[in-house]
Design a protein around this motif. Structure first.
Motif, PDB file in Angstrom:
ATOM      1  N   ALA A  44      95.625 -28.946  69.327  1.00 42.25           N
ATOM      2  CA  ALA A  44      96.637 -28.152  67.491  1.00 42.25           C
ATOM      3  C   ALA A  44      96.039 -28.174  66.273  1.00 42.25           C
ATOM      4  CB  ALA A  44      97.625 -29.099  67.976  1.00 42.25           C
ATOM      5  N   LEU A  51      92.970 -23.340  71.120  1.00 49.12           N
ATOM      6  CA  LEU A  51      94.134 -23.275  70.559  1.00 49.12           C
ATOM      7  C   LEU A  51      94.962 -21.640  71.650  1.00 49.12           C
ATOM      8  CD1 LEU A  51      97.435 -24.324  71.619  1.00 49.12           C
ATOM      9  CD2 LEU A  51      97.352 -24.487  69.411  1.00 49.12           C
ATOM     10  N   LEU A  76     100.969 -30.151  69.886  1.00 52.32           N
ATOM     11  CA  LEU A  76      99.545 -29.010  71.307  1.00 52.32           C
ATOM     12  C   LEU A  76     101.645 -28.350  72.258  1.00 52.32           C
ATOM     13  CD1 LEU A  76      97.305 -28.417  72.381  1.00 52.32           C
ATOM     14  CD2 LEU A  76      96.957 -30.456  73.818  1.00 52.32           C
ATOM     15  N   THR A  80     102.089 -24.530  72.150  1.00 51.93           N
ATOM     16  CA  THR A  80     101.084 -23.927  73.463  1.00 51.93           C
ATOM     17  C   THR A  80     102.537 -23.040  74.063  1.00 51.93           C
ATOM     18  OG1 THR A  80      99.110 -25.809  73.957  1.00 51.93           O
ATOM     19  CG2 THR A  80     100.598 -24.222  75.856  1.00 51.93           C
TER      20      THR A  80
END
Length: 165
Positions: A44, A51, A76, A80
């Protein structure tokens, strides 16, 4: 790190190669259940464009679930989840200073509207993330459901009833 499988349904992502010993547990469970997955390093902080591309394209590539392992600030999984409609399972990876508690709190404290399912810190969490991903797939895949049922039955039968067993 494992290579991409044919027609992956689960994405296993992590912030760095050093997370693989933990995240490999998710892969091992998915292997045992014959669930196709892919593995990628997606940071990230260090690879934000990677990402973005990964999360935005996950559904169109055929993924159904993403397992994201992260340590420290652990952005992360949440980042996401903010960019894909797919279910995201966050695995807190142990950090040196706070033993993964920082990662756990970072992942579990998502704001309303951006859900991330969060499992235990470390290898047990990664294994459970694999099982949870398979359980999600099993809601629409009878073959995965059957393999998962057999796996659970084997787990149950492996537990002794007494200390003498």
């Amino acid at each position: 790190m494992a290579s991409a499988k044919t027609d992956p349904k689960v994405g296993i992502i992590m912030g760095s190669r050093s997370d693989w010993p933990v995240m490999a547990r998710a892969a091992e469970v998915l292997d045992a259940l014959a669930v196709a997955y892919e593995t990628k390093i997606v940071s990230a902080h260090r690879t934000p464009d990677r990402l973005y591309d990964y999360a935005k394209g996950a559904k169109t590539r055929g993924l159904k679930v993403v397992i994201a392992g992260a340590g420290g600030a652990a952005h992360l999984p949440g980042m996401t989840a903010s960019m894909t409609p797919l279910p995201v399972i966050g695995v807190p990876v142990q950090s040196k200073s706070l033993k993964g508690l920082d990662s756990l709190l970072s992942i579990v404290q998502m704001p309303a509207g951006v859900p991330v399912a969060t499992v235990a810190i470390g290898e047990a969490g990664a294994a459970n993330a694999g099982l949870l991903a398979a359980s999600i797939l099993a809601t629409h895949d009878d073959q995965v459901a059957e393999r998962l049922d057999k796996w659970r039955a084997a787990q149950t039968s492996s537990v002794a009833e007494t200390v003498e067993d």
